[in-house]
Design a protein around this motif. Structure first.
Motif, PDB file in Angstrom:
ATOM      1  N   GLN A  19       0.831  -1.201   0.000  1.00 35.10           N
ATOM      2  CA  GLN A  19       0.000   0.000   0.000  1.00 35.10           C
ATOM      3  C   GLN A  19       0.872   1.261   0.000  1.00 35.10           C
ATOM      4  OE1 GLN A  19      -2.758   0.252   3.271  1.00 35.10           O
ATOM      5  NE2 GLN A  19      -3.974   1.828   2.253  1.00 35.10           N
ATOM      6  N   GLN A  20       1.947   1.264   0.766  1.00 36.25           N
ATOM      7  CA  GLN A  20       2.850   2.421   0.805  1.00 36.25           C
ATOM      8  C   GLN A  20       3.523   2.672  -0.535  1.00 36.25           C
ATOM      9  OE1 GLN A  20       5.558   1.358   3.991  1.00 36.25           O
ATOM     10  NE2 GLN A  20       4.536   2.799   5.352  1.00 36.25           N
ATOM     11  N   LEU A  21       3.628   1.635  -1.352  1.00 33.40           N
ATOM     12  CA  LEU A  21       4.275   1.757  -2.660  1.00 33.40           C
ATOM     13  C   LEU A  21       3.273   2.083  -3.762  1.00 33.40           C
ATOM     14  CD1 LEU A  21       6.600  -1.360  -2.331  1.00 33.40           C
ATOM     15  CD2 LEU A  21       7.219   1.035  -1.992  1.00 33.40           C
ATOM     16  N   GLY A  22       1.996   2.144  -3.403  1.00 33.34           N
ATOM     17  CA  GLY A  22       0.963   2.441  -4.387  1.00 33.34           C
ATOM     18  C   GLY A  22       0.577   1.250  -5.249  1.00 33.34           C
ATOM     19  N   LEU A  23       0.817   0.042  -4.741  1.00 34.19           N
ATOM     20  CA  LEU A  23       0.498  -1.173  -5.483  1.00 34.19           C
ATOM     21  C   LEU A  23      -0.874  -1.700  -5.074  1.00 34.19           C
ATOM     22  CD1 LEU A  23       3.961  -2.935  -5.163  1.00 34.19           C
ATOM     23  CD2 LEU A  23       3.093  -1.641  -7.102  1.00 34.19           C
ATOM     24  N   PRO A  24      -1.536  -2.435  -5.960  1.00 36.97           N
ATOM     25  CA  PRO A  24      -2.843  -2.994  -5.584  1.00 36.97           C
ATOM     26  C   PRO A  24      -2.703  -4.076  -4.518  1.00 36.97           C
ATOM     27  CG  PRO A  24      -2.172  -3.785  -7.751  1.00 36.97           C
ATOM     28  CD  PRO A  24      -1.165  -2.759  -7.331  1.00 36.97           C
ATOM     29  N   GLU A  25      -3.800  -4.345  -3.827  1.00 37.20           N
ATOM     30  CA  GLU A  25      -3.784  -5.344  -2.759  1.00 37.20           C
ATOM     31  C   GLU A  25      -3.722  -6.760  -3.318  1.00 37.20           C
ATOM     32  OE1 GLU A  25      -6.207  -6.394   1.347  1.00 37.20           O
ATOM     33  OE2 GLU A  25      -7.009  -4.884  -0.012  1.00 37.20           O
ATOM     34  N   GLU A  26      -4.425  -7.022  -4.396  1.00 42.41           N
ATOM     35  CA  GLU A  26      -4.495  -8.357  -5.007  1.00 42.41           C
ATOM     36  C   GLU A  26      -4.331  -8.245  -6.517  1.00 42.41           C
ATOM     37  OE1 GLU A  26      -4.790 -11.373  -3.529  1.00 42.41           O
ATOM     38  OE2 GLU A  26      -4.718 -10.400  -1.584  1.00 42.41           O
ATOM     39  N   GLY A  27      -4.048  -9.375  -7.154  1.00 46.91           N
ATOM     40  CA  GLY A  27      -3.996  -9.442  -8.607  1.00 46.91           C
ATOM     41  C   GLY A  27      -2.686  -8.957  -9.196  1.00 46.91           C
ATOM     42  N   PRO A  28      -2.675  -8.757 -10.521  1.00 50.04           N
ATOM     43  CA  PRO A  28      -1.453  -8.315 -11.205  1.00 50.04           C
ATOM     44  C   PRO A  28      -0.951  -6.982 -10.650  1.00 50.04           C
ATOM     45  CG  PRO A  28      -3.112  -9.007 -12.797  1.00 50.04           C
ATOM     46  CD  PRO A  28      -3.782  -8.984 -11.451  1.00 50.04           C
ATOM     47  N   GLY A  29       0.350  -6.908 -10.435  1.00 45.82           N
ATOM     48  CA  GLY A  29       0.960  -5.704  -9.903  1.00 45.82           C
ATOM     49  C   GLY A  29       1.028  -5.656  -8.394  1.00 45.82           C
ATOM     50  N   SER A  30       0.416  -6.638  -7.719  1.00 45.79           N
ATOM     51  CA  SER A  30       0.481  -6.667  -6.258  1.00 45.79           C
ATOM     52  C   SER A  30       1.790  -7.317  -5.811  1.00 45.79           C
ATOM     53  CB  SER A  30      -0.716  -7.423  -5.671  1.00 45.79           C
ATOM     54  OG  SER A  30      -0.687  -8.781  -6.062  1.00 45.79           O
ATOM     55  N   ILE A  31       2.142  -7.080  -4.553  1.00 44.81           N
ATOM     56  CA  ILE A  31       3.373  -7.644  -3.985  1.00 44.81           C
ATOM     57  C   ILE A  31       3.329  -9.170  -4.058  1.00 44.81           C
ATOM     58  CG2 ILE A  31       4.632  -7.987  -1.807  1.00 44.81           C
ATOM     59  CD1 ILE A  31       5.218  -5.297  -2.613  1.00 44.81           C
ATOM     60  N   ALA A  32       4.436  -9.758  -4.493  1.00 39.08           N
ATOM     61  CA  ALA A  32       4.533 -11.215  -4.558  1.00 39.08           C
ATOM     62  C   ALA A  32       4.586 -11.802  -3.158  1.00 39.08           C
ATOM     63  CB  ALA A  32       5.782 -11.609  -5.339  1.00 39.08           C
ATOM     64  N   ARG A  33       3.869 -12.858  -2.936  1.00 42.70           N
ATOM     65  CA  ARG A  33       3.840 -13.520  -1.637  1.00 42.70           C
ATOM     66  C   ARG A  33       5.121 -14.330  -1.421  1.00 42.70           C
ATOM     67  NH1 ARG A  33       0.411 -10.560   0.803  1.00 42.70           N
ATOM     68  NH2 ARG A  33      -1.678 -10.577  -0.039  1.00 42.70           N
TER      69      ARG A  33
END
Length: 155
Positions: free
Chosen positions: A30-44
């Motif tokens: 969230q601090q990086l402006g990335l979505p929570e889920e789906g493409p573009g979200s942080i890799a688990r």
């Protein structure tokens, strides 16, 4: 706070205790402006570790079959060098290693786009040192990603 609550907060960790006290950490990225889920979200972490395992197995296979012609201490050393070269070449050109591609991940700059060659080389070297990759921030980024200005995202 009774003893049971104190023990429970200690067992669940400082993040859970802070959230129970009302602190909102948001979601990873969230601090990086990335979505929570789906493409573009942080890799688990599971996907990232799986990708690293595939890349390491590939490097061991190359070292075993093409360089040392059998297992020895040198095989692991050669595999580490091959991992460094593989990472610099593939992340520097297409943004992901074969293992990351298999697990649907890519490495990107926190500012968007690709990393420059020097940042890719720094990141790859830090991955080979292992310790920076094992220390994560609250977004799940390792020190190797923070130092190089990178983030691993889902594709």
């Amino acid at each position: 706070m009774d003893n049971r609550q104190a023990l429970g907060s200690w067992l669940s960790g400082p993040r859970a205790a802070a959230e129970e006290a009302g602190v909102d950490f948001g979601y990873r990225g969230q601090q990086l402006g990335l979505p929570e889920e789906g493409p573009g979200s942080i890799a688990r972490p599971g996907r990232r570790l799986g990708a690293l395992a595939v890349d390491w197995a590939l490097c061991m296979l190359i070292a075993y079959g093409l360089i040392t012609h059998g297992y020895s201490q040198a095989t692991g050393n050669w595999a580490l060098l091959i991992l460094l070269v593989l990472s610099v070449l593939t992340v520097g050109t297409v943004g992901s290693t074969p293992g990351k591609r298999l697990f649907g991940l890519r490495v990107a700059s926190v500012h968007g786009g690709r990393l420059g060659l020097l940042r890719v080389a720094l990141r790859s070297l830090l991955v080979c040192l292992a310790l920076p990759a094992l220390i994560w921030d609250r977004d799940g980024r390792g020190l190797h990603d923070r130092f190089s200005g990178a983030v691993q995202v889902r594709i």
